[in-house]
Enzyme design. Structure first.
Site, PDB file in Angstrom:
ATOM      1  N   HIS A 553       0.819  -1.207   0.000  1.00 41.54           N
ATOM      2  CA  HIS A 553       0.000   0.000   0.000  1.00 41.54           C
ATOM      3  C   HIS A 553       0.856   1.263   0.000  1.00 41.54           C
ATOM      4  O   HIS A 553       0.737   2.121   0.877  1.00 41.54           O
ATOM      5  CB  HIS A 553      -0.969  -0.008   1.190  1.00 41.54           C
ATOM      6  CG  HIS A 553      -2.091  -0.981   1.019  1.00 41.54           C
ATOM      7  ND1 HIS A 553      -2.090  -2.230   1.593  1.00 41.54           N
ATOM      8  CD2 HIS A 553      -3.231  -0.893   0.294  1.00 41.54           C
ATOM      9  CE1 HIS A 553      -3.203  -2.863   1.251  1.00 41.54           C
ATOM     10  NE2 HIS A 553      -3.913  -2.080   0.464  1.00 41.54           N
ATOM     11  N   GLN A 767      -6.057 -16.802  -4.521  1.00 47.95           N
ATOM     12  CA  GLN A 767      -6.314 -15.848  -5.598  1.00 47.95           C
ATOM     13  C   GLN A 767      -7.554 -16.245  -6.391  1.00 47.95           C
ATOM     14  O   GLN A 767      -8.382 -15.404  -6.716  1.00 47.95           O
ATOM     15  CB  GLN A 767      -5.089 -15.748  -6.531  1.00 47.95           C
ATOM     16  CG  GLN A 767      -3.904 -15.007  -5.934  1.00 47.95           C
ATOM     17  CD  GLN A 767      -4.194 -13.549  -5.661  1.00 47.95           C
ATOM     18  OE1 GLN A 767      -4.620 -13.199  -4.571  1.00 47.95           O
ATOM     19  NE2 GLN A 767      -3.978 -12.690  -6.647  1.00 47.95           N
TER      20      GLN A 767
HETATM   21 ZN   LIG Z   1      -6.133   0.776  -1.987  1.00 47.39          ZN
END
Ligand SMILES: [Zn+2]
Length: 832
Positions: A553, A767
Site C-alpha cells: 500500500h 487468488q
Molecule cells: Zn487501496
C-alpha cells in the site's frame, strides 16, 4: 524515511510555525488539550473565576472529583470535604464549612459537620465529632437563616448590621477567636427540603465575594452534591447514597465501554431495588446515517424510516437490552439487537418513553389497552408482569440515551411516588455516568488525535521548494508555469496512461508524480478550475510523500488507483455522466485513497487497539485516509481546490468522503446489487442520451457508480497482464504475511491462512477464491455497463486461468503427498 526524534518534530514545528499554528488551531485546540491533561487543580492559585475555565476544564475538575470519589468511596463527608477544599480554592476563600440540617422533636436545627476547611487542611481535623457540634436553631445565625429561607446569602461585611445580615451571630467567632469579615452561604436543597448549608468565609483577593462566586458555589453543588445526596439527609446517610457513590466507583473502573459502565452501575444497584426484575434498553445515539445506508432509500429500494423518533430526532432503535432478573435466582441477560417483538419491547412502552421522555408508572400493566404487555408467564418459574415503572435515562445534553423499566415491586404493591423519585435519581445518575464517559471519550479522542497528529507530523511530508523544482523548473507567471509544466510532463502515449493494461513497473516513483499531474491536464481541469501549477505540483508531490514506503500500500498503489480512475473515465467513457468538477474530485480522491496506510488492515487496527481504532468506529483506515487528505487541503499552498466557490468545494469534499470510504471492502457487498440494478436498467436503453440522462440527473446513482469504480480501481491489479499481476500478487501477499508475523509476535495470535507465510503455497488457491468471490462480479458488471471496459474483465479471466492451473498443480502435489503418507501408514500397519 528513517527514525524521527522528538527534536526533529520540534524543529519542524519551529521552522514551520504557520503549519503548526494552523494545524493545532484547527485540529487540536492545543491549549484546551494542554489544560485538560496538564492542569492540576492544585496549581490553581489565588482563585480564578469559573468563567475563565473552559467547559472542558470544568469537566476535568468534576472528573477529578469523581476519580477521587473512586479512590475513597467511604463517606459523603469526605467527598464534601474535597468539594469544600475545591470551593475554597476556586473562590479564594480563607475557609469553608458545612452545616447539616436536621430535626429534633420536630424542631429544625443546623449542626456543624465540617469546619474550617482550607485547600490544604486535613479531613480528620475538619470533621466535627458529635460532642463538639455547634448547633443553631434556624432563627439564630446566618446558617440557620439560610436553611430557613433556602436562599443564598452574600454578605460583604458582617459588621455592618443591615436588613440583610442582621442574623449574623458572632458566637462561633468568639469561641474560636476567628474574625469573620465577609461570607457567602448557600443551602443545598433537595425538593422542598434543605439538606445542608455551605458557608464560605473571608475572600482573600477582594473585599467581598462576587456574583460569579455565588454561581460557582451553586455549580459545584449541583454538579456533584445533589446527585449524591438527593432525598437523603447528609446527617443520616441511607445505604442508598453510599451505594450510589460506590456504584460511581464501579462506573469509573473502566472508562472505555459505555455499556460495561451501564452494566456495572446497574448491577451494583440491584440489591437496593425494590423490584423483581428490570431491564435497560440502550438507544442508538447516531443522528445521521452513513451515505451508503441512505442509498437504498434514495434509490427507492427501501422505505424511509417512518417510526417513532426521540425528541432530538434520532430513530428509536434499541440496539441492546440488559435484563436483570432479581426474583428467585439472580440472573442477567444481555440481548444484542433485540427484535421488536422481544418481550421487553413488544409492549411499546420503552419506545413510548424514548419518544416522549415521560415517566410511566402503570398499575396492573397487562390490563392496559394502549400497551400490550405479555399476560402469560414467561417461563417455568411462572413469573408474570404486574406493575411497571418505566423512565428515560437522560444525559446532560438532554438526550435520551436509554430507557429503564422496572417490574413488580417486591411487596406486591404498585410503584409509588417514592419509587418514582428513587428510580429517577438512579436513571439520572446513569445518564450522568454516560455523560462522563462522553467527556472522557472526547478527551480520549483528542488524545488519540494528538498521537495521530504527531505520527502525521513525523511522516508529514509537505513537498519542499527544492523537491517542487525537480518538476517545476522555474518560477514565473501562471501561464508560463503551466507551459513549463506541460513540457516537463511525460507524453501519455509513452507510458500508456490511457490504457487499462498500464504498468507502473517501468516508471520511476518520481516520474509517477509527473504522470499524476499530467492526468489533471488531460481531463482539462487545471485551467478550468484555475489550479495554480505550483499548488498542483506541491499537492501531487505531497500526496506521494504521504504514502509510506511499505510493501504494497505505497505510492505505486495509490498512483495505480488514480490512473485506473482516469482510464475508466476517459477510455471507459464513464466521464459522460459526470461534470468536470466531479471527475477532478474522483481522480484526486483516487490518488489519496490509501494515503498514510500502515501495511496492516482494519481488523489489525482493532485487535492492536491502535490510536486510529479508538478514533474511528468503522472503516478505520479509510476514515484516516480521508482525514489525512482533507488535512492536506486545509493548507492553502496544497489546496488544489482553492479557486472553487463554497458549494463546489463542499461537493468535492463529499465526493472525497464517498470515494475513499467506499474502498472499504466491507461495504462492497452493500453496494453491489444497487450497482447491478443500474447496469440492468442501462442495458435495456437504446439511446445513449437516455442512459446519460438516467444517471447524470440522479446524484445517488452517480455516487453508487463512483463507489463501485473505486473498488474497480483498488482491485485493478488483478486485471493486469499476467507478468504484472503475478508480481503484484506477491507484493500483496508479502504485506499480508508481514501482518501475520505481527499478529503472531505482537498479538500472539494465529493468523488466518491468507496472512500466514507458512501457508504461502496456498496463494494461487486464495487468488482463485478472491477472483470468484469478489472480483468477477465487479469487472463483469463494468464490461456489461460499458463495453470499453471489457479489457479489464478479459485480463481478470486470463489471470484466473493462470492462478487456477497453479492451484491445481499444488493440489495435485498435496494429493500425492497425502496418498504417499497413507500408503506408508498402510505398509507400516502391515509390517506391524
Ligand atoms: Zn487501496
Amino acid at each position: 524515511m528513517g527514525e524521527i526524534s522528538k527534536d526533529d518534530v520540534e524543529k519542524y514545528l519551529e521552522n514551520n510555525p504557520q503549519f503548526a499554528k494552523e494545524y493545532y488551531d484547527k485540529k487540536l485546540r492545543a491549549e484546551v488539550v494542554g489544560s485538560v491533561f496538564k492542569v492540576n487543580p492544585g496549581d490553581v492559585k489565588d482563585g480564578i473565576s469559573f468563567k475563565e475555565m473552559t467547559k472542558l476544564e470544568e469537566c476535568q475538575v468534576l472528573f477529578e472529583l469523581m476519580m477521587e470519589i473512586q479512590e475513597e468511596a467511604s463517606s459523603v463527608e469526605k467527598i464534601v470535604h474535597k468539594i469544600l477544599q475545591r470551593l475554597a480554592q476556586l473562590l479564594a476563600a480563607d475557609r469553608c464549612s458545612m452545616f447539616i440540617q436536621r430535626s429534633r422533636n420536630g424542631i429544625p436545627e443546623v449542626a456543624s459537620r465540617l469546619m474550617d476547611v482550607t485547600p490544604t487542611s486535613k479531613y480528620e481535623s475538619n470533621l466535627v465529632p458529635p460532642e463538639k457540634e455547634v448547633v443553631f436553631p434556624l432563627d439564630i445565625g446566618i446558617v440557620g437563616w439560610v436553611a430557613h429561607t433556602k436562599k443564598v446569602f452574600n454578605i460583604p461585611d458582617v459588621k455592618k448590621v443591615s436588613e440583610k445580615n442582621n442574623h449574623f451571630s458572632d458566637f462561633v467567632d468568639k469561641q474560636t477567636g476567628y474574625t469573620t469579615v465577609n461570607m457567602l452561604a448557600a443551602p443545598i436543597v433537595s425538593g422542598k427540603e434543605v439538606l445542608a448549608v455551605f458557608m464560605v468565609l473571608n475572600k482573600q483577593n477582594a473585599s467581598e465575594f462576587s456574583k460569579e462566586d455565588e454561581d460557582v458555589s451553586t455549580d459545584m453543588k449541583n454538579a456533584v452534591v445533589r446527585r449524591a445526596t438527593r432525598s437523603n439527609k447528609l446527617g443520616s446517610l441511607s445505604g442508598l447514597s453510599i451505594m450510589l457513590l460506590w456504584s460511581a466507583n464501579k462506573v469509573f473502573e473502566e472508562l472505555t465501554d459505555i455499556e460495561r459502565q451501564f452494566h456495572k452501575a446497574l448491577y451494583t444497584i440491584r440489591v437496593y431495588l425494590n423490584c423483581e426484575r428490570y431491564s435497560v434498553g440502550l438507544l442508538d445515539m447516531t443522528k445521521e446515517k452513513e451515505f451508503y445506508d441512505e442509498w437504498p432509500i434514495k434509490l427507492g429500494e427501501a422505505e424511509p424510516y417512518k417510526g417513532p423518533k426521540t425528541p432530538d430526532g434520532r430513530e428509536v432503535n434499541f440496539y441492546k437490552i440488559i435484563d436483570y432478573i432479581l426474583h428467585g435466582k439472580e440472573e442477567i441477560k444481555v440481548i444484542p439487537s433485540p427484535p421488536p417483538d422481544h418481550w421487553c419491547l413488544a409492549s411499546g412502552l420503552p419506545t413510548y418513553v424514548a419518544e416522549n421522555g415521560f415517566i410511566c408508572n402503570m398499575m396492573n400493566a397487562p390490563a392496559d389497552e394502549y400497551f400490550t404487555f405479555q399476560k402469560e408467564a414467561f417461563d417455568e418459574t411462572g413469573w408474570i408482569i404486574k406493575n411497571v415503572l418505566s423512565l428515560p435515562i437522560v444525559n446532560k445534553k438532554e438526550e435520551i440515551v436509554g430507557v429503564a423499566t422496572f417490574y413488580n415491586r417486591k411487596d406486591g404493591k404498585p410503584f409509588d411516588e417514592h419509587d418514582e423519585q428513587l428510580t429517577e435519581m438512579l436513571t439520572q445518575f446513569l445518564g450522568w455516568s454516560v455523560l462522563n464517559t462522553d467527556t472522557y471519550d472526547k478527551m480520549n479522542k483528542l488524545e488519540n488525535r494528538k498521537d495521530i497528529a504527531q505520527e502525521m507530523l513525523m511522516y508529514q511530508t509537505k513537498a519542499t521548494a527544492a523537491e517542487i523544482q525537480t518538476i517545476l523548473v522555474s518560477v514565473s507567471s501562471l501561464k508560463q508555469l503551466i507551459k513549463i509544466l506541460k513540457e516537463e510532463l511525460p507524453e501519455p502515449k509513452d507510458v500508456e496512461l490511457y490504457e487499462f493494461r498500464f504498468s507502473d513497473f517501468p516508471v520511476t516513483e518520481h516520474e509517477l508524480i509527473k504522470c499524476g499531474i499530467r492526468m489533471f491536464f488531460e481531463i482539462n481541469v487545471v485551467e478550468k478550475f484555475k489550479v495554480p501549477a505550483e499548488v498542483l505540483t506541491r499537492w501531487m508531490y505531497t500526496v506521494r510523500k504521504g504514502y509510506r514506503d511499505i510493501t504494497y500500500h505505497n505510492w505505486r498503489h495509490g498512483f495505480n488507483v488514480g490512473q485506473t480512475m482516469f482510464t475508466l473515465l476517459m477510455t471507459g467513457r464513464i466521464k459522460k455522466y459526470y461534470t468536470d468538477l466531479e471527475a477532478f474530485a474522483m481522480v484526486s480522491a483516487a490518488f489519496c485513497h490509501d494515503i498514510d496506510h500502515r501495511g496492516t488492515n482494519n481488523l489489525y487496527q482493532m485487535k492492536s487497539a491502535s490510536p486510529l481504532a479508538r478514533l474511528h468506529g468503522s472503516s478505520i483506515l479509510e476514515r484516516h485516509h480521508l482525514e489525512y487528505s482533507k488535512t492536506l487541503l486545509q493548507d492553502e499552498s496544497l489546496n488544489i481546490f482553492q479557486n472553487l466557490n463554497k458549494r463546489q468545494y463542499e461537493t468535492v469534499l463529499h465526493l472525497f468522503e464517498v470515494a475513499i470510504i467506499a474502498t472499504d471492502l466491507a461495504l462492497y457487498f452493500k453496494k453491489r446489487t444497487m450497482f447491478q440494478k443500474i447496469v440492468d436498467a442501462i442495458e435495456k436503453m437504446e439511446k445513449e442520451e437516455e442512459a446519460i440522462k438516467y444517471i447524470s440527473m440522479d446524484p445517488t446513482k452517480k455516487e453508487v457508480i463512483m463507489a463501485m469504480m473505486m473498488t474497480g480501481c483498488d482491485l485493478s491489479a488483478i486485471t493486469k497482464p499476467w507478468e504484472v499481476q503475478s508480481k503484484v500478487a506477491i507484493m500483496v501477499a508479502n504485506e499480508f504475511w508481514e501482518q501475520g508475523d505481527l499478529e503472531r509476535t505482537v498479538l500472539q495470535q494465529q493468523p488466518i491462512p491468507m496472512m500466514d507465510r507458512n501457508k504461502g503455497e496456498e496463494l494461487p488457491k486464495l487468488q482463485v477464491g478472491f477472483i470468484d468471490f469478489v472480483c468477477t462480479f465487479v469487472y463483469k458488471e463494468f464490461s456489461r455497463f460499458h463495453k470499453e471496459i471489457t479489457p479489464m474483465f478479459d485480463g481478470l479471466q486470463n489471470n484466473r486461468v493462470e492462478w487456477k492451473s497453479r492451484a491445481d498443480v499444488y493440489e495435485e502435489k498435496m494429493k500425492k503427498i497425502e496418498e504417499e503418507k497413507k500408503r506408508q501408514e498402510e505398509e507400516a500397519a502391515k509390517k506391524g
